[in-house]
Design a protein around this motif. Sequence first.
Motif, PDB file in Angstrom:
ATOM      1  N   THR A   8      57.996  74.235  68.202  1.00  0.00           N
ATOM      2  CA  THR A   8      58.777  72.708  68.123  1.00  0.00           C
ATOM      3  C   THR A   8      58.051  72.102  66.948  1.00  0.00           C
ATOM      4  OG1 THR A   8      58.833  72.356  70.559  1.00  0.00           O
ATOM      5  CG2 THR A   8      58.682  70.309  69.324  1.00  0.00           C
ATOM      6  N   ASP A  60      53.093  63.170  73.566  1.00  0.00           N
ATOM      7  CA  ASP A  60      52.855  63.590  75.168  1.00  0.00           C
ATOM      8  C   ASP A  60      53.998  64.027  75.815  1.00  0.00           C
ATOM      9  OD1 ASP A  60      50.227  63.315  74.444  1.00  0.00           O
ATOM     10  OD2 ASP A  60      50.078  61.131  75.166  1.00  0.00           O
ATOM     11  N   ASP A  63      57.522  68.775  76.178  1.00  0.00           N
ATOM     12  CA  ASP A  63      57.004  69.989  76.734  1.00  0.00           C
ATOM     13  C   ASP A  63      56.787  71.156  75.792  1.00  0.00           C
ATOM     14  OD1 ASP A  63      56.405  71.851  79.021  1.00  0.00           O
ATOM     15  OD2 ASP A  63      58.682  72.228  79.365  1.00  0.00           O
ATOM     16  N   ASP A  65      53.263  73.302  73.748  1.00  0.00           N
ATOM     17  CA  ASP A  65      51.933  73.515  73.530  1.00  0.00           C
ATOM     18  C   ASP A  65      51.623  73.124  72.087  1.00  0.00           C
ATOM     19  OD1 ASP A  65      51.015  73.933  75.985  1.00  0.00           O
ATOM     20  OD2 ASP A  65      51.901  76.001  75.959  1.00  0.00           O
ATOM     21  N   GLN A  90      48.499  68.754  71.370  1.00  0.00           N
ATOM     22  CA  GLN A  90      49.103  70.165  70.787  1.00  0.00           C
ATOM     23  C   GLN A  90      48.544  70.479  69.528  1.00  0.00           C
ATOM     24  OE1 GLN A  90      50.900  66.964  71.243  1.00  0.00           O
ATOM     25  NE2 GLN A  90      52.814  67.368  72.217  1.00  0.00           N
TER      26      GLN A  90
END
Length: 213
Positions: A8, A60, A63, A65, A90
């Motif tokens: 991401t 936050d 979704d 890590d 993250q």
Amino acid sequence: MTNARPQTVVLLHGLWFSGYILFVLARRLRRHGFTVHVFSYPSVRADLSTNAERLARFLDALDADTVHLVGHSLGGILIRALFHYSPPRQAGRIVTLGTPHGGSRVARHLSRHALWRRLMGSGVAQLLAGTPREWSSPPREIGVICGTRSFGMGRLLYRSLPRPNDGLLTVKESAFPAAREHLVLPLSHTGMLFSHTLARQVAAFLRSGRFAH
């Protein structure tokens, strides 16, 4: 066996722009296999700490890590503000694009006039006051891309801008001593957002912590 999820990336724009300016870069990073989100923030109305809190809430809600952060211009300063005021949970790498880590001659020149001070807003005022110098470096691998194509509004507003520059910032102003790597490309300050080469280099650093020299 399940396939790993795409990594991401969150993109942040600079002063006076919105997330729309990052559309091309976002599309190209998606083609490189990343899941890309764009964070828009009020670059003039809100100060760095307020926008950092907004960015923290945005992160936050993701979704993922691992979340890489890529900031153009003032967006790179906002990434540093995030780690000072509300460090994210993250992991991830950071790339800044034409970010005024060392301040901005053009902004200092314009700030002599009240109208320009209002137009640039409190975030730039904090930058010029040296607030980011008080922050520790984000505990992440950081890549910095600087431009050398001297074309843009900054050259029109401040003709004495030393070279090499990207039309708004000098290479020295864009550099960040704590970065793992610096890369200089023949691109202008805003034009870099539409460059195939820049998108490829950003993708390389986010994957490996190294630019593709």
